[in-house]
Design a protein around this motif. Structure first.
Motif, mmCIF file in Angstrom:
data_model
loop_
_atom_site.group_PDB
_atom_site.id
_atom_site.type_symbol
_atom_site.label_atom_id
_atom_site.label_comp_id
_atom_site.label_asym_id
_atom_site.label_seq_id
_atom_site.Cartn_x
_atom_site.Cartn_y
_atom_site.Cartn_z
ATOM 1 N N ALA A 93 0.835 -1.207 0.000
ATOM 2 C CA ALA A 93 0.000 0.000 0.000
ATOM 3 C C ALA A 93 0.863 1.248 0.000
ATOM 4 N N LEU A 94 1.968 1.216 0.763
ATOM 5 C CA LEU A 94 2.847 2.379 0.799
ATOM 6 C C LEU A 94 3.623 2.534 -0.509
ATOM 7 N N ARG A 95 3.954 1.413 -1.155
ATOM 8 C CA ARG A 95 4.695 1.516 -2.408
ATOM 9 C C ARG A 95 3.874 2.195 -3.488
ATOM 10 N N GLY A 96 2.580 1.980 -3.461
ATOM 11 C CA GLY A 96 1.738 2.602 -4.467
ATOM 12 C C GLY A 96 1.185 3.950 -4.055
ATOM 13 N N ALA A 97 1.620 4.474 -2.910
ATOM 14 C CA ALA A 97 1.103 5.754 -2.435
ATOM 15 C C ALA A 97 1.744 6.909 -3.196
ATOM 16 N N ARG A 98 1.041 8.008 -3.213
ATOM 17 C CA ARG A 98 1.571 9.197 -3.858
ATOM 18 C C ARG A 98 2.624 9.853 -2.976
ATOM 19 N N GLN A 99 3.372 10.736 -3.597
ATOM 20 C CA GLN A 99 4.432 11.407 -2.853
ATOM 21 C C GLN A 99 3.855 12.255 -1.729
ATOM 22 N N GLU A 100 2.712 12.881 -1.977
ATOM 23 C CA GLU A 100 2.104 13.716 -0.931
ATOM 24 C C GLU A 100 1.687 12.870 0.267
#
Length: 286
Positions: A93-100
């Motif tokens: 989930a964190l790998r696919g998260a946006r930079q913001e």
């Protein structure tokens, strides 16, 4: 000349050599009679068959020390691989998260660290005041009162107010389960919530959620949608904690529910819990 005399012109016959005895023919050997059928011996009946010998060699298994060590090593290797796969799936989930979103998560971690540092500094200051105060008894009494108020807030026996947020969960489809509300409480506590009440019920350390969707109870008291959470804490930490990828808000949206978060400089948590005296625990001088 008499008749009994032998005539002279007749020479005597030489003696004949003895004749060797003639070989008599040997009697013909009779073919051996076939052996009579013998009854099976009792000792031969107990001899195991090939299948029985194979089964006896396979079971019970004979495990050597080397085989046991190899089995343990393979088990440890498999356990490590399973933990690694689970860890990778949790971080997906964190790998696919946006930079913001990643920046907001890092800010939240920094804020938690800062709160712990502030708490440590406050405790050190209290210790210094106790050591340097001329009237240590009076200073100890003041700190005891402050500690009593803090413990009362945590235990839910006194009202509290301060900045925080109001979380409202609408559930028109009746799909919100009790464990989702419990996850919301855990996420708020991890973000630094100091006082929480849900639909007029004060949430404390031993609060529990039970029941199915549409029939949820908090500490045995039934509550209905919309579910309203009044939370006292730092709004800058509480709201991002609910909106992280895969967090409370996204989970509720997957269940066709909506979550609305409103910040406020003054949240009043006035639902109280009765003070309960422990049956066995007593205060200790140490």
């Amino acid at each position: 000349m008499s008749s009994e005399e032998t005539p002279r012109n007749e020479s005597p016959q030489p003696p004949q050599p003895p004749q060797p005895p003639r070989a008599q023919p040997l009697p013909q050997a009779q073919p051996p009679a076939p052996p009579a059928a013998q009854e099976p011996d009792a000792s031969q009946a107990d001899v195991p068959t090939g299948r029985q010998r194979l089964g006896a060699a396979v079971w019970p298994p004979r495990v050597t020390r080397a085989q046991l060590i190899v089995a343990v090593l393979l088990f440890v290797l498999g356990l490590g691989l399973a933990i690694q796969v689970r860890s990778n799936s949790d971080e997906s989930a964190l790998r696919g998260a946006r930079q913001e979103d990643l920046v907001r998560i890092l800010d939240e971690l920094d804020n938690r660290t800062q709160r712990l540092e502030d708490e440590k500094q406050r405790l050190e200051d209290q210790r210094t005041e106790l050591e340097n105060s001329s009237d240590q008894a009076e200073e100890a009494r003041k700190q005891t009162q402050q500690k009593e108020q803090q413990l009362g807030i945590l235990a839910g026996t006194v009202a509290a107010q301060g900045p925080g947020i109001t979380l409202t969960i609408q559930d028109p489809s009746g799909t919100v389960e009790s464990d989702m509300l419990l996850d919301t409480i855990q996420e708020l506590r991890a973000a630094g919530a100091e006082a929480v009440q849900v639909n007029g019920t004060r949430v404390v350390a031993n609060t529990f959620f039970s029941g199915a969707a549409g029939d949820i109870e908090v500490d045995g008291r039934r509550i209905t949608a919309p579910y309203t959470f009044k939370v006292i804490g730092k709004p800058q930490d509480l709201e991002p904690a609910l909106n992280i990828p895969g967090g409370v808000v996204q989970t509720l949206e997957k269940e066709q529910a909506t979550a609305t978060v409103e910040r406020s400089e003054k949240i009043i948590v006035d639902a109280l819990r009765p003070a309960e005296r422990p049956d066995y625990a007593r205060s200790s001088p140490q």
